[in-house]
Design a protein around this motif. Structure first.
Motif, PDB file in Angstrom:
ATOM      1  N   PRO A  80      45.947   8.485 -21.165  1.00 46.54           N
ATOM      2  CA  PRO A  80      45.708   7.976 -22.014  1.00 46.54           C
ATOM      3  C   PRO A  80      46.310   8.744 -22.980  1.00 46.54           C
ATOM      4  CG  PRO A  80      43.984   9.533 -21.184  1.00 46.54           C
ATOM      5  CD  PRO A  80      45.103   9.542 -20.101  1.00 46.54           C
ATOM      6  N   THR A  81      46.333   9.682 -23.617  1.00 44.36           N
ATOM      7  CA  THR A  81      46.550  10.221 -25.001  1.00 44.36           C
ATOM      8  C   THR A  81      48.140  10.210 -25.619  1.00 44.36           C
ATOM      9  OG1 THR A  81      46.769  12.232 -24.665  1.00 44.36           O
ATOM     10  CG2 THR A  81      44.605  11.509 -24.619  1.00 44.36           C
ATOM     11  N   TRP A  82      48.779   9.670 -24.352  1.00 46.31           N
ATOM     12  CA  TRP A  82      50.427  10.152 -24.935  1.00 46.31           C
ATOM     13  C   TRP A  82      50.906   8.267 -25.234  1.00 46.31           C
ATOM     14  CZ3 TRP A  82      54.235  13.849 -23.131  1.00 46.31           C
ATOM     15  CH2 TRP A  82      53.274  15.651 -22.904  1.00 46.31           C
ATOM     16  N   SER A  83      52.255   8.658 -26.295  1.00 44.35           N
ATOM     17  CA  SER A  83      53.030   7.549 -26.496  1.00 44.35           C
ATOM     18  C   SER A  83      54.022   7.499 -25.180  1.00 44.35           C
ATOM     19  CB  SER A  83      52.766   8.280 -27.531  1.00 44.35           C
ATOM     20  OG  SER A  83      51.892   7.946 -28.981  1.00 44.35           O
ATOM     21  N   PHE A  84      54.132   6.169 -24.755  1.00 45.72           N
ATOM     22  CA  PHE A  84      55.815   6.171 -24.230  1.00 45.72           C
ATOM     23  C   PHE A  84      56.399   5.162 -24.734  1.00 45.72           C
ATOM     24  CE2 PHE A  84      52.160   7.131 -21.219  1.00 45.72           C
ATOM     25  CZ  PHE A  84      52.830   7.348 -20.226  1.00 45.72           C
ATOM     26  N   PHE A  85      57.719   5.521 -24.871  1.00 45.82           N
ATOM     27  CA  PHE A  85      58.895   4.547 -25.624  1.00 45.82           C
ATOM     28  C   PHE A  85      60.034   4.666 -24.337  1.00 45.82           C
ATOM     29  CE2 PHE A  85      56.720   6.894 -28.892  1.00 45.82           C
ATOM     30  CZ  PHE A  85      56.846   6.117 -29.742  1.00 45.82           C
ATOM     31  N   ALA A  86      60.370   3.557 -24.010  1.00 48.85           N
ATOM     32  CA  ALA A  86      61.119   3.831 -23.384  1.00 48.85           C
ATOM     33  C   ALA A  86      62.473   2.452 -23.563  1.00 48.85           C
ATOM     34  CB  ALA A  86      60.722   3.110 -21.439  1.00 48.85           C
ATOM     35  N   ILE A  87      63.686   2.746 -23.312  1.00 49.19           N
ATOM     36  CA  ILE A  87      65.045   1.866 -23.708  1.00 49.19           C
ATOM     37  C   ILE A  87      65.909   1.362 -22.439  1.00 49.19           C
ATOM     38  CG2 ILE A  87      66.632   3.492 -23.787  1.00 49.19           C
ATOM     39  CD1 ILE A  87      68.103   2.242 -25.712  1.00 49.19           C
TER      40      ILE A  87
END
Length: 378
Positions: free
Chosen positions: A331-338
């Motif tokens: 819950p405290t993480w950020s996610f970035f996906a291409i």
């Protein structure tokens, strides 16, 4: 010579990122266009930008730009350039070309005309009828767009994505320049954990580590313009010494990655060793469902598999679904996906906070950004 007109080429969608890099390097009066950013500098700036630009494709010298609706106009415009100022008598000067929406449609004919014009100009200065072209390399490009000819000299040679640490690639690898752009577009900072659950050959992780330690991406390679009369070896030595002095290799890193393919991890480990991060980047063979990012307020930046890239739509869909499920436990993480996969927001059970259209090679994708909470201020 005081001022040189320069061009940093940019992959489609990354022009603003390249412009931001140039601003951070101290360049102003930038002109951002499709596929390129124009700026000005001196000969040492050819060295500095080739060494430091992380997301650009090449650094070009803009020799001239002029209307060219006929071969005569192309010839005369090219011949008017002071080529001997750049190219010595023994220089090798091949000509590349392209044409879009212009009356001069034959690229080979345009290349031939430009070559002939350069030779005629060189004859006037050097007083010879024949050039052996066995010296340094000066790649000329003629680019025709809407009947406007742009003539450039390529200072880079092999594209800037070729850093030198990746000798073998996994299937459908992410270019180093694109990987660096994804890191720059994310919220990641060196004090936060970083994880890539589809790390492949480890490119995102290595580019992040290089950014964190302020390592110039071109420090391990050579360039076409080394040894050019106007870009002396002394200038290159000065620029490289600046880059070595700027390294901050005492910054602690929390960077890790995993991949379901053991061969991919082998390739990644070799690249990590070559890049000098074998103690800083941790790698493991794991499916995304069993990934184990450590710490709080971390960042996941990844290039999941997708059908157009690897040919298995079902496997790609499953990978995206598992990534979305994993986000529920972090819950405290950020996610970035291409990815070009539109279902990613469905599996994350929320709309992305930001989306940015990018081209991974020739595949149109989106860079989905799901922001988690920022770390508490210390």
């Amino acid at each position: 010579m005081t001022t040189i007109n320069l061009i940093a080429t940019a992959p489609m969608g990354l022009e603003a990122v390249v412009a931001r890099e140039l601003k951070e390097l101290g360049y102003d009066n930038l002109k951002v266009e499709n596929g390129r950013v124009r700026f000005q500098g001196s000969p040492i700036d050819i060295c500095r930008t080739n060494l430091w630009l992380r997301t650009a494709g090449r650094v070009l010298v803009e020799m001239a730009e002029f209307p060219a609706r006929t071969f005569e106009e192309l010839f005369e415009g090219t011949k008017a350039i002071d080529w001997p100022e750049w190219i010595p008598e023994d220089g090798e000067f091949p000509v590349n070309g392209r044409s879009q929406k212009s009356q001069l449609t034959s690229v080979p004919a345009c290349q031939s005309i430009v070559k002939k014009a350069v030779v005629e100009k060189m004859k006037e200065r050097y007083g010879t009828e024949w050039f052996h072209e066995d010296g340094g390399k000066f790649v000329i490009e003629v680019s025709l767009m809407n009947d406007l000819a742009l003539i450039t000299l390529d200072t880079t040679g092999a594209g800037l994505h070729q850093r030198g640490y990746r000798r073998v690639s996994t299937e459908a690898p992410l270019r180093e320049t694109m990987a660096a752009a994804l890191v720059q577009l994310s919220r990641w900072r060196p004090e936060r954990p970083l994880y890539d659950p589809f790390c492949g050959s480890g490119t995102i992780l290595i580019e992040a580590a290089m950014i964190a330690w302020n390592i110039a991406p071109g420090l391990r390679r050579s360039f076409n313009s080394e040894g050019w009369p106007l870009v002396s070896n002394e200038l290159w030595e000065e620029a490289r010494n600046e880059a070595f002095d700027a390294v901050k290799d005492d910054v602690p890193l929390q960077i890790a990655g995993s991949d379901i393919d053991p061969y991919a991890i082998e390739i990644a480990e070799a690249a990590v060793r070559k890049a000098g991060f074998s103690k800083e980047i941790k790698l493991s063979v794991l499916p995304v469902a069993k990934m184990k990012p450590q710490g709080e307020y971390g960042v996941i930046i990844t290039n999941p598999p997708y059908g157009e890239r690897l040919g298995d739509d079902n496997e790609a869909e499953l990978a995206i679904r598992q990534l979305g499920l994993s986000s529920l436990h972090l819950p405290t993480w950020s996610f970035f996906a291409i990815t070009p996969t539109k279902s990613i927001e469905h599996y994350f059970t929320r709309a992305a906070d930001k989306k940015r259209k990018l081209f991974n090679g020739r595949i149109q994708t989106d860079f989905y950004q799901f922001f988690g909470p920022l770390p508490p201020r210390k």
